[in-house]
Motif scaffolding. Structure first.
Motif: not given
Length: 118
Positions: A43-48, A50-55
């Motif tokens: 999932q997209w992470d606005d803070a990073d 990039e796509f850095s939150i794994e589902i």
């Protein structure tokens, strides 16, 4: 720091194993700890930015012993899963071999555009 989402909430952990423990999930039963394939959703992470939150919820983080099975899952999600999503997601096919991670395929999944949005 490893970020993951489980049941709609974003959490952090040191690594994938701690995340599974915190979420109360059992690790998948695989025959080979030396070599296996994983289909992952991010999932997209606005803070990073990039796509850095794994589902971790299904269909995310599916583990396979055989490349062919993992590739079928990856291709099936690429074709049919976008109709079920509401936000951009990154789909990955990776090979874990002797503690190393090798990227075998990546696809950005976009939600469908409705006729009224044109």
């Amino acid at each position: 720091m490893y970020k993951y989402t489980y049941r709609g909430e974003v959490h952090t952990a040191r690594d994938f194993f701690e995340a599974h423990n915190k979420a109360g999930l059992s690790l998948p039963l695989i025959h080979s700890a030396v070599s296996h394939y994983v289909v992952r959703l991010w999932q997209w992470d606005d803070a990073d930015r990039e796509f850095s939150i794994e589902i971790l919820n299904p269909p995310g983080h599916q583990v396979f012993n055989a490349y062919d099975e993992a590739l079928v899952c990856f291709n099936t999600l690429t074709e049919f899963f976008p109709s079920e999503i509401e936000q951009d997601l990154k789909l990955e096919l990776v090979h874990f071999y002797q503690g190393e991670t090798y990227d075998l395929g990546t696809q950005i999944l976009l939600p469908p555009v409705a006729d009224w949005q044109w």
